[in-house]
Write a protein that holds these residues in place. Sequence first.
Motif, PDB file in Angstrom:
ATOM      1  N   LEU A  44       0.828  -1.210   0.000  1.00  0.00           N
ATOM      2  CA  LEU A  44       0.000   0.000   0.000  1.00  0.00           C
ATOM      3  C   LEU A  44       0.860   1.256   0.000  1.00  0.00           C
ATOM      4  O   LEU A  44       0.536   2.250  -0.667  1.00  0.00           O
ATOM      5  N   PHE A  45       1.955   1.233   0.773  1.00  0.00           N
ATOM      6  CA  PHE A  45       2.880   2.369   0.821  1.00  0.00           C
ATOM      7  C   PHE A  45       3.409   2.669  -0.580  1.00  0.00           C
ATOM      8  O   PHE A  45       3.448   3.829  -1.024  1.00  0.00           O
ATOM      9  N   THR A  46       3.804   1.623  -1.311  1.00  0.00           N
ATOM     10  CA  THR A  46       4.381   1.808  -2.646  1.00  0.00           C
ATOM     11  C   THR A  46       3.324   2.244  -3.650  1.00  0.00           C
ATOM     12  O   THR A  46       3.581   3.103  -4.505  1.00  0.00           O
ATOM     13  N   VAL A  47       2.128   1.668  -3.565  1.00  0.00           N
ATOM     14  CA  VAL A  47       1.040   2.115  -4.441  1.00  0.00           C
ATOM     15  C   VAL A  47       0.764   3.594  -4.215  1.00  0.00           C
ATOM     16  O   VAL A  47       0.610   4.376  -5.161  1.00  0.00           O
ATOM     17  N   CYS A  48       0.725   3.999  -2.939  1.00  0.00           N
ATOM     18  CA  CYS A  48       0.457   5.407  -2.636  1.00  0.00           C
ATOM     19  C   CYS A  48       1.578   6.307  -3.136  1.00  0.00           C
ATOM     20  O   CYS A  48       1.332   7.416  -3.604  1.00  0.00           O
ATOM     21  N   ASN A 104      14.479  17.393  -3.150  1.00  0.00           N
ATOM     22  CA  ASN A 104      13.493  17.406  -4.227  1.00  0.00           C
ATOM     23  C   ASN A 104      12.077  17.322  -3.668  1.00  0.00           C
ATOM     24  O   ASN A 104      11.144  17.850  -4.260  1.00  0.00           O
ATOM     25  N   VAL A 105      11.921  16.648  -2.521  1.00  0.00           N
ATOM     26  CA  VAL A 105      10.592  16.563  -1.900  1.00  0.00           C
ATOM     27  C   VAL A 105      10.145  17.946  -1.439  1.00  0.00           C
ATOM     28  O   VAL A 105       8.989  18.337  -1.597  1.00  0.00           O
ATOM     29  N   ALA A 106      11.082  18.700  -0.878  1.00  0.00           N
ATOM     30  CA  ALA A 106      10.759  20.067  -0.455  1.00  0.00           C
ATOM     31  C   ALA A 106      10.388  20.940  -1.652  1.00  0.00           C
ATOM     32  O   ALA A 106       9.498  21.800  -1.551  1.00  0.00           O
ATOM     33  N   PHE A 107      11.054  20.724  -2.787  1.00  0.00           N
ATOM     34  CA  PHE A 107      10.757  21.501  -3.990  1.00  0.00           C
ATOM     35  C   PHE A 107       9.434  21.057  -4.635  1.00  0.00           C
ATOM     36  O   PHE A 107       8.724  21.861  -5.239  1.00  0.00           O
ATOM     37  N   TRP A 108       9.143  19.770  -4.529  1.00  0.00           N
ATOM     38  CA  TRP A 108       7.957  19.204  -5.161  1.00  0.00           C
ATOM     39  C   TRP A 108       6.677  19.569  -4.392  1.00  0.00           C
ATOM     40  O   TRP A 108       5.608  19.745  -4.974  1.00  0.00           O
ATOM     41  N   GLY A 113       1.658   7.102  11.503  1.00  0.00           N
ATOM     42  CA  GLY A 113       1.765   7.830  10.239  1.00  0.00           C
ATOM     43  C   GLY A 113       1.585   6.963   9.014  1.00  0.00           C
ATOM     44  O   GLY A 113       1.161   7.446   7.958  1.00  0.00           O
ATOM     45  N   LYS A 114       1.857   5.631   9.122  1.00  0.00           N
ATOM     46  CA  LYS A 114       1.733   4.763   7.947  1.00  0.00           C
ATOM     47  C   LYS A 114       0.292   4.666   7.449  1.00  0.00           C
ATOM     48  O   LYS A 114       0.051   4.321   6.288  1.00  0.00           O
ATOM     49  N   TRP A 115      -0.675   4.982   8.315  1.00  0.00           N
ATOM     50  CA  TRP A 115      -2.076   4.865   7.908  1.00  0.00           C
ATOM     51  C   TRP A 115      -2.487   5.972   6.952  1.00  0.00           C
ATOM     52  O   TRP A 115      -3.462   5.817   6.214  1.00  0.00           O
ATOM     53  N   VAL A 116      -1.772   7.081   6.929  1.00  0.00           N
ATOM     54  CA  VAL A 116      -2.087   8.133   5.957  1.00  0.00           C
ATOM     55  C   VAL A 116      -1.869   7.618   4.534  1.00  0.00           C
ATOM     56  O   VAL A 116      -2.782   7.694   3.699  1.00  0.00           O
ATOM     57  N   PRO A 117      -0.691   7.045   4.195  1.00  0.00           N
ATOM     58  CA  PRO A 117      -0.543   6.490   2.841  1.00  0.00           C
ATOM     59  C   PRO A 117      -1.378   5.236   2.612  1.00  0.00           C
ATOM     60  O   PRO A 117      -1.808   4.981   1.477  1.00  0.00           O
ATOM     61  N   ASN A 118      -1.606   4.424   3.644  1.00  0.00           N
ATOM     62  CA  ASN A 118      -2.418   3.225   3.450  1.00  0.00           C
ATOM     63  C   ASN A 118      -3.827   3.577   2.980  1.00  0.00           C
ATOM     64  O   ASN A 118      -4.361   3.001   2.027  1.00  0.00           O
ATOM     65  N   ILE A 119      -4.450   4.539   3.661  1.00  0.00           N
ATOM     66  CA  ILE A 119      -5.791   4.990   3.259  1.00  0.00           C
ATOM     67  C   ILE A 119      -5.723   5.688   1.900  1.00  0.00           C
ATOM     68  O   ILE A 119      -6.599   5.532   1.052  1.00  0.00           O
ATOM     69  N   GLY A 120      -4.646   6.452   1.693  1.00  0.00           N
ATOM     70  CA  GLY A 120      -4.466   7.132   0.407  1.00  0.00           C
ATOM     71  C   GLY A 120      -4.412   6.158  -0.754  1.00  0.00           C
ATOM     72  O   GLY A 120      -4.953   6.426  -1.831  1.00  0.00           O
ATOM     73  N   ALA A 121      -3.766   4.995  -0.566  1.00  0.00           N
ATOM     74  CA  ALA A 121      -3.682   3.992  -1.630  1.00  0.00           C
ATOM     75  C   ALA A 121      -5.068   3.480  -2.000  1.00  0.00           C
ATOM     76  O   ALA A 121      -5.389   3.295  -3.186  1.00  0.00           O
ATOM     77  N   ILE A 122      -5.908   3.259  -0.990  1.00  0.00           N
ATOM     78  CA  ILE A 122      -7.274   2.783  -1.249  1.00  0.00           C
ATOM     79  C   ILE A 122      -8.070   3.833  -2.019  1.00  0.00           C
ATOM     80  O   ILE A 122      -8.772   3.530  -2.990  1.00  0.00           O
ATOM     81  N   PHE A 123      -7.947   5.094  -1.611  1.00  0.00           N
ATOM     82  CA  PHE A 123      -8.646   6.173  -2.313  1.00  0.00           C
ATOM     83  C   PHE A 123      -8.171   6.292  -3.760  1.00  0.00           C
ATOM     84  O   PHE A 123      -8.970   6.555  -4.671  1.00  0.00           O
ATOM     85  N   LYS A 124      -6.881   6.106  -3.979  1.00  0.00           N
ATOM     86  CA  LYS A 124      -6.357   6.218  -5.340  1.00  0.00           C
ATOM     87  C   LYS A 124      -6.951   5.142  -6.248  1.00  0.00           C
ATOM     88  O   LYS A 124      -7.271   5.410  -7.410  1.00  0.00           O
ATOM     89  N   VAL A 125      -7.093   3.942  -5.712  1.00  0.00           N
ATOM     90  CA  VAL A 125      -7.696   2.867  -6.496  1.00  0.00           C
ATOM     91  C   VAL A 125      -9.135   3.230  -6.862  1.00  0.00           C
ATOM     92  O   VAL A 125      -9.567   3.034  -8.006  1.00  0.00           O
ATOM     93  N   ALA A 173      -1.621  12.462   1.213  1.00  0.00           N
ATOM     94  CA  ALA A 173      -1.026  11.154   1.453  1.00  0.00           C
ATOM     95  C   ALA A 173       0.239  10.960   0.621  1.00  0.00           C
ATOM     96  O   ALA A 173       1.230  10.380   1.085  1.00  0.00           O
ATOM     97  N   ASN A 174       0.223  11.441  -0.626  1.00  0.00           N
ATOM     98  CA  ASN A 174       1.384  11.284  -1.490  1.00  0.00           C
ATOM     99  C   ASN A 174       2.596  12.034  -0.941  1.00  0.00           C
ATOM    100  O   ASN A 174       3.704  11.508  -0.888  1.00  0.00           O
ATOM    101  N   MET A 175       2.366  13.278  -0.535  1.00  0.00           N
ATOM    102  CA  MET A 175       3.479  14.043   0.020  1.00  0.00           C
ATOM    103  C   MET A 175       3.957  13.451   1.332  1.00  0.00           C
ATOM    104  O   MET A 175       5.159  13.452   1.632  1.00  0.00           O
ATOM    105  N   THR A 176       3.035  12.919   2.128  1.00  0.00           N
ATOM    106  CA  THR A 176       3.424  12.272   3.384  1.00  0.00           C
ATOM    107  C   THR A 176       4.305  11.060   3.100  1.00  0.00           C
ATOM    108  O   THR A 176       5.347  10.863   3.741  1.00  0.00           O
ATOM    109  N   THR A 177       3.914  10.254   2.120  1.00  0.00           N
ATOM    110  CA  THR A 177       4.667   9.049   1.779  1.00  0.00           C
ATOM    111  C   THR A 177       6.090   9.384   1.352  1.00  0.00           C
ATOM    112  O   THR A 177       7.065   8.806   1.843  1.00  0.00           O
ATOM    113  N   TRP A 178       6.216  10.333   0.413  1.00  0.00           N
ATOM    114  CA  TRP A 178       7.546  10.674  -0.088  1.00  0.00           C
ATOM    115  C   TRP A 178       8.397  11.345   0.982  1.00  0.00           C
ATOM    116  O   TRP A 178       9.602  11.088   1.082  1.00  0.00           O
TER     117      TRP A 178
END
Length: 474
Positions: A25-29, A102-106, A153-165, A299-304
């Motif tokens: 889920l982390f990688t999908v997000c 790059n994360v700060a710039f992105w 904190g891992k639950w932010v990208p986990n939920i984000g992955a589900i929403f992305k799908v 969620a994406n910014m949190t993951t990266w």
Amino acid sequence: MAVSAPGAVRPPRFQKVLHGLDMTLFTVCAVLVIDQLTAAASIGVQSIFWWTFTLVLFFIPYGLITAELGSTYTEEGGIYAWVRRAFGPVWAGRTAWLWWVNVAFWMPSVYILFAGILAELIAPDMSLWTKIVITLGLTWLTVGINIITLEVGKWVPNIGAIFKVIIMLALGLGGIAYAMHNGPANEFSLATLTPHWGDSLAFLPVIIYNFLGFELMSGAGEEMENPGRDVPWAIVRSGSIIAFFYILATVGILLALPLSDIGLIKGLPDTFQKIFGAGISGNVPVIALCVMTLYTLIANMTTWSIGANRSAAEAANRGDLPSIFAKLHPVYKTPANSAILCGVIASVVLLIYGWLAKSSEDLFWTTFAFSSVVFLLPYFLLFLSFLKLRKDDPDIRRPYRVPGGYPVAVLLSSICMLFILQAIVFFIYKPGAVDMTYIGAVLGGVVLTVIVGEFLVHGKRPEPAKPTKEIAHV
């Protein structure tokens, strides 16, 4: 008698809270990004060819290479740690700096998109500077999420992955349903699928960019339960999901929205509205999908930032970046200083480029292109590290190995590096037009970033931490 113990590692410093499903889920997000879908679709129907072409020649080889590195070298730091093993502390420090900054710039480009979508929902006339204020608030929310423990904190990208799908399914299946009732908004034929040179190829590097991120989970390598087993499987599972949904969603957008109407910021809300229509029955799913999209951007910014901040902290802990990056939160043991510094730089970049930008779309693309070039540079070192470690470290146990021997490894790495090079070129040079102001803004930012990194890497460093391998006495 003292002998080297290859398997001996320093005691664990972190809780092992990432399991196989978390890593998938982390990688999908991380890799399945919503914010660049419309940019990829802006290439037109030929984007389907480019998605497939890039999937076969880049995404699959890159996934295989990352699976070998991530399952073999499992210390905290990910790409930074791999480069350090291959090329030493100076190159590792450069990698950690570029990867982190790059994360700060992105971040400004992602949250400007957030503000643009929010404006479409509640205030279409929202000014650019109101959007910038919203972006600043979201930046510091992300910093806060990074500081709390990863177990939470891992639950932010986990939920984000589900929403992305859910969003990808809505775009893809909704676009197909729309085309069945109303006809496709763009012509799908052999002629339109065939790649051709034109202004739209300015967005071609976005497809490369959208396929990157497999190595991110390895930034928290010491927080994985069983990386040797889980990393390759997480890459296989997440890679299959990512490739399918990128192509499905792009097809859906192009079926529902004419190419001339696809905007970088308004493209997603416009597609949702075209698919689901007006009125209460249409507005409810449109609003729900837009809210999910807004959440996925956070969620994406949190993951990266989770991966990048851990790599920077590990680099500082080993003495390859200034010690200010290494300080952990006293309670949560998370890289708090790296997270705060990331927020400071993101805020400064946002204000500078916001002052120069003419519109939110202009601000979005310029900051995105600048951050993307910085982001792509370390990938040359990733692929070169893979080759060097294969050659110099042949006896280490590799739970997964890219098949075909060293010649195949060289071939795949070379192809991947060519893809990275063309993406950098097209981020700087827009086919069909030469905008020196834009080129100067992107190139100037990249050169300044590299120069600052050299000062940090070659500055006075503290004594490094003990090496990963220790001496065992028998």
